[in-house]
Design an enzyme around this catalytic site. Structure first.
Site, PDB file in Angstrom:
ATOM      1  N   ARG A 101       0.835  -1.195   0.000  1.00  0.00           N
ATOM      2  CA  ARG A 101       0.000   0.000   0.000  1.00  0.00           C
ATOM      3  C   ARG A 101       0.873   1.251   0.000  1.00  0.00           C
ATOM      4  O   ARG A 101       0.561   2.249  -0.650  1.00  0.00           O
ATOM      5  CB  ARG A 101      -0.921   0.017   1.224  1.00  0.00           C
ATOM      6  CG  ARG A 101      -1.877   1.224   1.237  1.00  0.00           C
ATOM      7  CD  ARG A 101      -2.769   1.248   2.461  1.00  0.00           C
ATOM      8  NE  ARG A 101      -2.034   1.535   3.679  1.00  0.00           N
ATOM      9  CZ  ARG A 101      -1.843   0.697   4.687  1.00  0.00           C
ATOM     10  NH1 ARG A 101      -2.323  -0.535   4.626  1.00  0.00           N
ATOM     11  NH2 ARG A 101      -1.161   1.050   5.756  1.00  0.00           N
ATOM     12  N   TYR A 110     -15.107  19.636 -14.260  1.00  0.00           N
ATOM     13  CA  TYR A 110     -15.607  18.269 -14.311  1.00  0.00           C
ATOM     14  C   TYR A 110     -16.632  18.024 -13.207  1.00  0.00           C
ATOM     15  O   TYR A 110     -16.421  18.384 -12.048  1.00  0.00           O
ATOM     16  CB  TYR A 110     -14.425  17.302 -14.192  1.00  0.00           C
ATOM     17  CG  TYR A 110     -14.813  15.863 -13.971  1.00  0.00           C
ATOM     18  CD1 TYR A 110     -15.725  15.227 -14.815  1.00  0.00           C
ATOM     19  CD2 TYR A 110     -14.260  15.136 -12.928  1.00  0.00           C
ATOM     20  CE1 TYR A 110     -16.076  13.906 -14.609  1.00  0.00           C
ATOM     21  CE2 TYR A 110     -14.602  13.809 -12.719  1.00  0.00           C
ATOM     22  CZ  TYR A 110     -15.518  13.201 -13.561  1.00  0.00           C
ATOM     23  OH  TYR A 110     -15.865  11.899 -13.354  1.00  0.00           O
ATOM     24  N   ASP A 120      -5.543  20.838 -12.743  1.00  0.00           N
ATOM     25  CA  ASP A 120      -5.955  19.577 -13.354  1.00  0.00           C
ATOM     26  C   ASP A 120      -5.527  19.644 -14.817  1.00  0.00           C
ATOM     27  O   ASP A 120      -6.104  20.375 -15.618  1.00  0.00           O
ATOM     28  CB  ASP A 120      -7.474  19.417 -13.227  1.00  0.00           C
ATOM     29  CG  ASP A 120      -7.976  18.088 -13.799  1.00  0.00           C
ATOM     30  OD1 ASP A 120      -7.255  17.472 -14.604  1.00  0.00           O
ATOM     31  OD2 ASP A 120      -9.109  17.689 -13.453  1.00  0.00           O
ATOM     32  N   LYS A 167      -6.968   8.856 -18.714  1.00  0.00           N
ATOM     33  CA  LYS A 167      -7.229   9.533 -19.973  1.00  0.00           C
ATOM     34  C   LYS A 167      -6.007   9.480 -20.900  1.00  0.00           C
ATOM     35  O   LYS A 167      -5.612   8.408 -21.326  1.00  0.00           O
ATOM     36  CB  LYS A 167      -7.678  10.966 -19.693  1.00  0.00           C
ATOM     37  CG  LYS A 167      -8.786  11.070 -18.631  1.00  0.00           C
ATOM     38  CD  LYS A 167     -10.018  10.250 -18.932  1.00  0.00           C
ATOM     39  CE  LYS A 167     -11.213  10.590 -18.059  1.00  0.00           C
ATOM     40  NZ  LYS A 167     -11.072  10.362 -16.629  1.00  0.00           N
TER      41      LYS A 167
END
Length: 381
Positions: A46, A98, A171, A196
Site C-alpha cells: 500500500r 468536471y 488539473d 485519460k
C-alpha cells in the site's frame, strides 16, 4: 532531454536483477525484511510498489516535478489533495469544471467545513477579488471540461502568491504534459486522471499528483499510507506502457481534431464550436502562449438547439462511440449534461453554458477523413 525522449526514458532504467527494459509487474502485497524496518526500500505494497515507483518517476519527469504520487483514480488524487486541508479553509475553483470534481467538493468536503467558491477564472479581476485570507488552495482546470475555456495559469498563480499563501493546483488531464506543463508556468501542484491521455487506451483507471513542494508531497504520501487509494501494479504497468506513445497519440489526435473543427465551423447546421485553436475563441492567445498545441477535445452546439436533436446526432455516429471518458485512441462522443456533468444541478450547469444540447467530442487517432464524414452524416440525419 526533449519531451519525446522523456516520454520513453524519464526516470527509467533497466530492472536491476534481470535487466528487463520494461519494469516488471510486481504482484506482491509485502516485502521481506532483514530485521525490523531494514529492507530494500519497500515494506508494504500500500505504501510503495516498484512498478508504481517507475510510473511515478516517469510522470514526475514529464511534468518537470521533483516527485509524483499515483492513485487508484483521478478522483482519488483530488480527494487526497483536499484532505491536506482542514475545516475553515477556503478553496477557490473555476465555475466550469468536471462534474465529479464539483460533486466531491460540494457533497463530500463542504459538509466537513471546507468552503468552496466557483468563479470565472478567465476573469482575473474576479479571481483577485475572490481570494480570501482563508484561501489555501486555488483549483484550476484548463482547458475546462466541457466548454474548453483556457485559464491563464501563470497569471492566476501570480495573483495567488501575491494575495495569499494558498497553493495553486492544476488539473492537467485535458492537455496532458505533452501540450502543457503547469509547474513551469508557476503552479505548485499538477493533477492527472491517468485514465485519460496518459493511459490512452481506455483499459485502466488511475490518477496522479506531481509537485516540487516537499512539504505538500509529504502530506500526499501520508494520505497514500493512511487512506490507501492506490493503483494496483498491473494498472501502473498499463499506464507506463501507454505513456511511451503519449507524444505520438496526442499529436495525431490534435491533427484530427483540427480537421473535425474545420468541418464543424463551416457546417450550416452547427451554431457554435468550442475549441481553443479557433482565433475566435476568447482565450485563443492564452492557449497559444501556454500550450504547445490546442488539444483534441471539442464541444459544439447545433442550430437546432434541442436535446432531441443532440441525442439523434450522438446515437447516429458509426465510428464515434457514445461513451464517457476521453483521451483514448478511439474517438468518443458524449452528452455532458446527462453524463460527465450530470451531478451538477441544472441551474448551475446552464449558468456557465453547459446546456442540454451541448455535445462533447474526444478525438482519437483514426483516419481524419473517416471521423469528419462520420460526424457529418450524423448531423445531417
Amino acid at each position: 532531454m526533449k519531451f519525446n525522449t522523456k516520454a520513453i526514458h524519464a526516470g527509467q532504467e533497466p530492472e536491476k536483477t534481470s535487466g528487463a527494459v520494461m519494469p516488471p509487474v510486481f504482484h506482491t502485497s509485502t516485502y521481506a525484511q532483514k530485521s525490523p524496518n531494514e529492507h530494500q526500500g519497500y515494506d508494504y505494497a500500500r505504501v510503495g510498489n516498484p512498478t508504481r515507483t517507475a510510473l511515478e518517476k516517469l510522470i514526475a519527469g514529464l511534468e518537470e516535478a521533483d516527485e509524483c504520487a499515483c492513485f487508484g483514480s483521478g478522483v482519488a488524487a483530488i480527494d487526497a489533495i483536499i484532505k491536506t486541508l482542514k475545516p475553515g479553509d477556503h478553496v477557490l475553483s473555476t465555475n466550469d469544471l468536471y462534474g465529479g470534481t464539483y460533486r466531491l467538493f460540494t457533497q463530500v468536503f463542504e459538509p466537513y467545513g471546507i468552503e468552496f467558491s466557483f468563479v470565472d477564472m478567465t476573469n482575473l479581476e474576479e479571481v483577485q477579488s475572490s481570494l480570501k485570507e482563508s484561501t489555501k488552495l486555488v483549483w484550476i482546470e484548463t482547458p475546462t471540461n466541457p466548454l474548453l475555456r483556457v485559464i491563464d495559469i501563470e497569471a492566476v498563480a501570480d495573483l495567488t502568491r501575491k494575495k495569499s499563501d494558498a497553493l495553486t493546483a492544476v488539473d492537467n488531464t485535458f492537455a496532458s504534459p505533452y501540450l502543457q506543463q503547469p509547474l513551469l508556468l508557476g503552479a505548485d501542484v499538477v493533477m492527472h486522471s491517468t485514465t485519460k491521455y496518459l493511459g490512452g487506451h481506455s483499459d485502466v483507471i488511475g490518477g496522479a499528483v506531481a509537485s516540487s513542494n516537499e512539504e505538500f508531497m509529504e502530506k500526499i504520501r501520508f494520505q497514500i499510507k493512511t487512506s490507501g487509494a492506490v493503483p494496483g501494479p498491473m494498472d501502473c504497468y498499463l499506464i507506463l506502457r501507454g505513456i511511451k506513445t503519449l507524444h505520438l497519440r496526442v499529436q495525431r489526435s490534435v491533427e484530427n481534431a483540427k480537421a473535425v473543427v474545420d468541418m464543424l465551423t463551416s457546417h450550416p447546421d452547427v451554431d457554435h464550436v468550442f475549441y481553443p485553436g479557433l482565433k475566435t475563441h476568447a482565450q485563443h492567445e492564452t492557449a497559444a502562449r501556454q500550450m504547445k498545441d490546442f488539444g483534441a477535445m471539442v464541444s459544439f452546439r447545433l442550430k437546432d438547439d434541442t436535446i432531441e436533436k443532440a441525442k439523434q446526432v450522438m446515437s447516429g455516429t458509426k465510428i464515434f462511440t457514445l461513451a464517457e471518458s476521453l483521451g483514448g485512441v478511439e474517438s468518443l462522443i458524449s452528452h455532458p449534461a446527462s453524463m460527465t456533468h450530470g451531478s451538477i444541478p441544472k441551474e448551475v450547469r446552464e449558468k456557465v453554458g453547459i446546456t442540454d444540447s451541448l455535445i462533447r467530442l474526444s478525438i482519437g487517432v483514426e483516419d481524419a477523413e473517416d471521423l469528419v464524414e462520420d460526424l457529418k452524416q450524423a448531423i445531417e440525419l
